[in-house]
Design a protein around this motif. Structure first.
Motif, PDB file in Angstrom:
ATOM      1  N   LEU A   1      41.812  45.332  35.110  1.00  0.00           N
ATOM      2  CA  LEU A   1      41.476  44.169  35.938  1.00  0.00           C
ATOM      3  C   LEU A   1      41.856  44.387  37.403  1.00  0.00           C
ATOM      4  N   LEU A   2      42.996  45.035  37.642  1.00  0.00           N
ATOM      5  CA  LEU A   2      43.413  45.299  39.015  1.00  0.00           C
ATOM      6  C   LEU A   2      42.424  46.221  39.718  1.00  0.00           C
ATOM      7  N   ASP A   3      41.922  47.234  38.981  1.00  0.00           N
ATOM      8  CA  ASP A   3      40.926  48.121  39.572  1.00  0.00           C
ATOM      9  C   ASP A   3      39.646  47.369  39.925  1.00  0.00           C
ATOM     10  N   CYS A   4      39.259  46.425  39.081  1.00  0.00           N
ATOM     11  CA  CYS A   4      38.052  45.627  39.353  1.00  0.00           C
ATOM     12  C   CYS A   4      38.228  44.775  40.607  1.00  0.00           C
ATOM     13  N   VAL A   5      39.417  44.174  40.737  1.00  0.00           N
ATOM     14  CA  VAL A   5      39.699  43.369  41.934  1.00  0.00           C
ATOM     15  C   VAL A   5      39.715  44.250  43.175  1.00  0.00           C
ATOM     16  N   TYR A   6      40.317  45.413  43.048  1.00  0.00           N
ATOM     17  CA  TYR A   6      40.378  46.348  44.171  1.00  0.00           C
ATOM     18  C   TYR A   6      38.982  46.790  44.592  1.00  0.00           C
ATOM     19  N   TYR A   7      38.142  47.147  43.620  1.00  0.00           N
ATOM     20  CA  TYR A   7      36.788  47.597  43.936  1.00  0.00           C
ATOM     21  C   TYR A   7      35.979  46.464  44.574  1.00  0.00           C
ATOM     22  N   ALA A   8      36.125  45.245  44.032  1.00  0.00           N
ATOM     23  CA  ALA A   8      35.390  44.107  44.598  1.00  0.00           C
ATOM     24  C   ALA A   8      35.822  43.824  46.032  1.00  0.00           C
ATOM     25  N   THR A   9      37.121  43.973  46.299  1.00  0.00           N
ATOM     26  CA  THR A   9      37.628  43.688  47.647  1.00  0.00           C
ATOM     27  C   THR A   9      37.108  44.687  48.659  1.00  0.00           C
ATOM     28  N   VAL A  10      37.211  45.987  48.347  1.00  0.00           N
ATOM     29  CA  VAL A  10      36.777  47.003  49.307  1.00  0.00           C
ATOM     30  C   VAL A  10      35.258  47.028  49.436  1.00  0.00           C
ATOM     31  N   THR A  11      34.548  46.602  48.384  1.00  0.00           N
ATOM     32  CA  THR A  11      33.095  46.575  48.445  1.00  0.00           C
ATOM     33  C   THR A  11      32.598  45.421  49.314  1.00  0.00           C
ATOM     34  N   LEU A  12      33.163  44.229  49.089  1.00  0.00           N
ATOM     35  CA  LEU A  12      32.722  43.070  49.868  1.00  0.00           C
ATOM     36  C   LEU A  12      33.087  43.206  51.339  1.00  0.00           C
ATOM     37  N   SER A  13      34.190  43.865  51.629  1.00  0.00           N
ATOM     38  CA  SER A  13      34.590  44.060  53.020  1.00  0.00           C
ATOM     39  C   SER A  13      33.909  45.264  53.648  1.00  0.00           C
TER      40      SER A  13
END
Length: 378
Positions: free
Chosen positions: A70-82
């Motif tokens: 789950l942490l990896d998913c949050v990390y990927y979503a954050t760097v992708t959206l930004s």
């Protein structure tokens, strides 16, 4: 407890002495609420992106070599959206890439719009206000300018609105920012500034105004405003109010077409009410436009031409012929001429919408929204 009056507010020293035009607008939401709303939307977009990546986490490749948690998913979503995109976690399966194309990319754009929206709104607000101001000035013709929005100015505006004048045809000029903002909240356009200055009156487009009402708190200010307004507009009808009767001739010489002495007028009404309370009540009713009896000016209708004053369809008080004001009992007032205008007493009546199958309401007089007190000849 004594509450501050509008006159007291008008006498306050303005917070901002620079003159400006304020147009009516919808009340904006509080800045904190706007920011909280945008942050909530951005958070929802982030959560949706995390859910999409978590749903298809098997299709992503992690350079660390382990499966995505789950942490990896949050990390990927954050760097992708930004739009940072470090490249340590990438979609490699067809389904993951398809979800990135169809869902994650639109969410990335939406996320950027939400974050940049506030900045864009601030940058475009001034341009939008300038465009609205230019369009308002180009469309403003034959309007009414009210100088001073104290007790007298507000009463004048209420009477004008009761006679059918639209709020967008009225411009308020006052030196107090609070007073002008109060007028704007009621639907009027306002100009903050000293009305004795020509540049302030020009911002109210006074050179194209049809009528000007001067309701300042000081007589000397009224004289200066009248002089400036008459210099800028030679054809406008200027009506001014003064406190002292001895200043009325000076105000007429300065360019005012009509001068109302507020102190003496109130004193006469008080004396009349003491001598005859019923007559005072009738006068009070005539002054309050839009209810009970109204005193209105209207043109002579075609069917009234050639008749006497008593043969008209209403109670005529005076006849305006050219620049002469003739009483109803003046022999020169009859017969009526086509170019005459009548000062009449009418009964105010609210207009009712037409209903199918229902007979129409009472006829109204030409140029007014009121019903005659006696039947009008068709």
């Amino acid at each position: 407890m004594k509450l501050p009056s509008h006159d007291a507010a008008a006498r306050e020293v303005p917070e901002d002495r620079s003159h400006r035009v304020i147009l009516p607008r919808r009340t904006p939401k509080a800045p904190i609420r706007q920011v909280a709303r945008r942050l909530t939307m951005a958070l929802l977009v982030l959560v949706a992106t995390v859910f999409i990546v978590w749903f298809d986490r098997e299709g992503y490749h992690d350079n660390a070599g382990g499966p995505l948690d789950l942490l990896d998913c949050v990390y990927y979503a954050t760097v992708t959206l930004s739009t940072t995109g470090y490249g340590d976690i990438v979609p490699y399966s067809a389904s993951a890439r398809l979800l990135n194309i169809l869902l994650v990319t639109p969410l990335r754009v939406l996320f950027l719009i939400i974050l940049v929206g506030t900045t864009l709104e601030v940058l475009t607000e001034r341009t939008r206000e300038q465009w609205k101001l230019t369009r308002w000035r180009n469309a403003l013709r034959d309007h009414t300018v009210i100088v001073g929005f104290g007790t007298k100015g507000r009463s004048a505006v209420q009477t004008l609105c009761a006679t059918g004048l639209s709020r967008d045809r009225i411009v308020i000029v006052d030196p107090s920012t609070k007073v002008v903002e109060s007028a704007v909240s009621e639907g009027f356009a306002g100009v903050v500034g000293d009305a004795t200055r020509s540049d302030v009156l020009l911002r109210a487009e006074i050179q194209r105004a049809h009528q000007i009402v001067i309701a300042t708190q000081r007589d000397d200010t009224a004289v200066l405003v009248s002089l400036t307004a008459r210099q800028l507009n030679k054809r406008a009808n200027i009506v001014a109010a003064v406190r002292e009767e001895e200043n009325a001739p000076l105000l007429r010489q300065s360019g005012a077409d009509a001068v109302i002495t507020s102190a003496s007028a109130a004193g006469r009404l008080l004396g009349l009410s003491v001598h005859s309370p019923s007559a005072g009540a009738v006068m009070e009713d005539l002054i309050q436009q839009g209810s009970g009896l109204d005193l209105v000016e209207r043109p002579v209708v075609k069917s009234e031409v050639g008749k006497t004053v008593r043969e008209t369809g209403d109670l005529v008080v005076s006849v305006l012929r050219g620049h002469r004001l003739l009483g109803y009992d003046d022999p020169a007032a009859s017969p009526l001429q086509a170019a005459d205008r009548l000062i009449t007493i009418v009964r105010a009546a609210a207009e009712e919408p037409a209903v199918p199958g229902k007979p129409p309401g009472k006829p109204t007089l030409p140029g007014t929204g009121v019903s005659p007190m006696r039947p009008v000849d068709e």
